[in-house]
Design a protein around this motif. Structure first.
Motif, short mmCIF file in Angstrom:
data_model
loop_
_atom_site.label_atom_id
_atom_site.label_comp_id
_atom_site.label_asym_id
_atom_site.label_seq_id
_atom_site.Cartn_x
_atom_site.Cartn_y
_atom_site.Cartn_z
N SER A 97 -24.39 -23.84 -15.30
CA SER A 97 -25.38 -22.98 -15.97
C SER A 97 -25.95 -23.70 -17.19
CB SER A 97 -24.73 -21.67 -16.41
OG SER A 97 -25.63 -20.89 -17.17
N LYS A 98 -27.19 -23.38 -17.52
CA LYS A 98 -27.80 -23.89 -18.74
C LYS A 98 -27.30 -23.13 -19.96
CE LYS A 98 -30.31 -26.84 -16.50
NZ LYS A 98 -29.96 -28.29 -16.53
N ASN A 144 -19.23 -29.37 -37.46
CA ASN A 144 -20.31 -29.05 -38.40
C ASN A 144 -21.65 -29.14 -37.69
OD1 ASN A 144 -21.55 -31.82 -38.80
ND2 ASN A 144 -19.45 -32.26 -39.45
N VAL A 145 -22.69 -28.72 -38.37
CA VAL A 145 -24.01 -28.61 -37.73
C VAL A 145 -24.51 -29.95 -37.20
CG1 VAL A 145 -24.75 -26.54 -38.94
CG2 VAL A 145 -25.13 -28.77 -39.99
N ASN A 146 -24.09 -31.05 -37.80
CA ASN A 146 -24.51 -32.35 -37.31
C ASN A 146 -23.99 -32.62 -35.90
OD1 ASN A 146 -25.90 -33.03 -39.68
ND2 ASN A 146 -24.02 -33.73 -40.67
N ASP A 147 -22.87 -31.98 -35.56
CA ASP A 147 -22.30 -32.17 -34.23
C ASP A 147 -23.17 -31.56 -33.14
OD1 ASP A 147 -19.97 -33.56 -35.09
OD2 ASP A 147 -19.05 -31.67 -35.69
N GLY A 156 -30.97 -31.27 -28.07
CA GLY A 156 -31.73 -30.32 -27.29
C GLY A 156 -30.91 -29.35 -26.46
N ILE A 157 -29.60 -29.50 -26.45
CA ILE A 157 -28.75 -28.63 -25.63
C ILE A 157 -28.23 -27.45 -26.44
CG2 ILE A 157 -26.67 -28.47 -24.23
CD1 ILE A 157 -28.89 -30.15 -22.98
N GLY A 172 -25.46 -23.04 -26.31
CA GLY A 172 -26.74 -23.56 -25.85
C GLY A 172 -27.25 -22.74 -24.70
N GLY A 173 -28.57 -22.67 -24.54
CA GLY A 173 -29.16 -21.91 -23.44
C GLY A 173 -29.89 -20.67 -23.93
N SER A 174 -30.83 -20.20 -23.11
CA SER A 174 -31.69 -19.08 -23.49
C SER A 174 -30.91 -17.79 -23.71
CB SER A 174 -32.77 -18.87 -22.42
OG SER A 174 -32.18 -18.60 -21.16
N MET A 175 -29.80 -17.61 -22.99
CA MET A 175 -29.03 -16.39 -23.13
C MET A 175 -28.51 -16.18 -24.55
SD MET A 175 -25.78 -15.18 -20.79
CE MET A 175 -24.38 -15.65 -21.81
#
Length: 276
Positions: free
Chosen positions: A227-228, A239-242, A248-249, A269-272
Motif C-alpha cells: 500500500s502507498k 527527527n524530522v530530518n529522517d 517524497g514518501i 506516508g500516503g494520502s490516508m
C-alpha cells in the motif's frame, strides 16, 4: 533467556502480600490513566475493569533468576502497560515482552490507521494487531516466528478479536508482493533492549538495512508493494530530518509519550494519513 510467560494462575500469597500487590497494581493503573500523547488525550477509564488481580508471583520469580537481566525485570514490571488483560492468560516470551508496543500507544496508532484492511508486517505477539482489529474490518498479521504467531493468536482470543485477524507465518519481504491492503504498518526489529547503543538501532539503518531482507529490498520499498499508505514505528530519537531518508514518501513524524516520557515515534506516508 527464552521462556514462556503466562499471566494466568491463582494467587498463593498471604493476605499481607496480596495487599502489597494490590497497592502496586493500583499504582500501575494510575500510571496507565495518566498516559498521554502529542495531539491526543487518551482516556483509560476501562483499565479498572480490564486489569485482573488474579496473579501468580511464581511467574515474576522467573525474573529473579541470577541470569535474568535488569532489562527483563523492567519489562515484566510494566506488563500491564503492554496488555491490560495480562493476567487473563496473555502468553509471551522474552523477545515478545520487550518488543510489544504499549497498549495505549497501540490503541492510538490503531485509531490513526483505521481502514478496511491493514497489514501488520512484523506482528510479534500481537499487541498492535489486536488493536487494529478494533478499528479495522480486517487485519493481516505476519511474523516469521511460528511461536510468535501462536502467542499472537492466543492473545487475540483473550481480547475477542481473533476472528478479524488472519495470522500468517512467513517472511514479510517474500510475501509483500502478493498482498494488497488499504494500509501497511511496520514495526521492524530495533536490535533488542540495548537498541539505542547499537548500529541496528539507528534510524537510517532500520529503514535502509537489507541484511535481513530475503529479497534485497529494504523495509519501505517492500511495504509500498502492499500500500502507498504506510506507517513505520521507530525509536524515540527519530527527527524530522529522517523523513528525507525516503524523499517524497513520508510527510509526518509523531512522538508517543507514556507518563510524560517519550517512548517511540512513527512516520506516516500516503494520502490516508494526510487528513491527520
Amino acid at each position: 533467556i527464552d521462556f514462556e510467560i503466562n499471566g494466568n494462575g491463582d494467587s498463593e500469597d498471604s493476605n499481607e502480600k496480596n495487599n502489597i500487590f494490590l497497592h502496586e497494581l493500583l499504582k500501575e493503573i494510575q500510571d496507565l490513566q495518566s498516559d498521554n500523547f502529542e495531539e491526543i488525550e487518551e482516556n483509560n477509564d476501562d483499565c479498572y475493569e480490564e486489569v485482573s488481580i488474579n496473579y501468580n508471583r511464581s511467574y515474576e520469580n522467573k525474573f529473579k533468576d541470577p541470569n535474568a537481566t535488569d532489562d527483563m525485570r523492567k519489562y515484566w514490571s510494566q506488563r500491564f502497560r503492554y496488555f491490560s488483560r495480562f493476567d487473563d492468560g496473555i502468553k509471551t516470551d522474552t523477545q515478545g515482552l520487550f518488543s510489544v508496543t504499549p497498549e495505549s500507544i497501540a490503541k492510538y496508532i490503531a485509531k490513526t490507521c483505521s481502514c478496511d484492511t491493514i497489514v501488520d508486517g512484523f506482528c510479534g505477539i500481537g499487541g498492535n494487531a489486536i488493536k487494529f482489529a478494533m478499528t479495522c474490518k480486517h487485519v493481516i498479521a505476519i511474523d516469521i516466528d511460528p511461536i510468535k504467531i501462536k502467542y499472537a493468536k492466543h492473545n487475540a482470543a483473550i481480547y475477542n478479536v481473533a476472528d478479524k485477524i488472519d495470522f500468517i507465518v512467513g517472511d514479510f519481504f517474500a510475501l509483500c508482493s502478493s498482498i494488497n491492503a488499504d494500509a501497511v504498518y511496520l514495526a521492524p526489529p530495533w536490535g533488542g533492549p540495548k537498541y539505542s547503543t547499537l548500529k541496528e538501532g539507528k534510524i537510517k539503518y532500520i529503514m535502509k538495512d537489507t541484511s535481513y531482507s530475503s529479497t534485497g529490498k529494504d523495509l519501505v520499498e517492500s511495504g509500498l508493494k502492499i500500500s502507498k499508505n504506510i506507517a513505520v514505528l521507530l525509536p524515540k530519537y527519530a527527527n524530522v530530518n529522517d523523513l528525507n531518508i525516503f524523499p517524497g514518501i513520508f510527510h509526518k513524524l509523531e512522538y508517543h509519550y507514556l507518563n510524560h516520557k517519550k517512548k517511540s515515534s512513527c512516520m506516516y506516508g500516503g494520502s490516508m494519513f494526510k487528513k491527520m
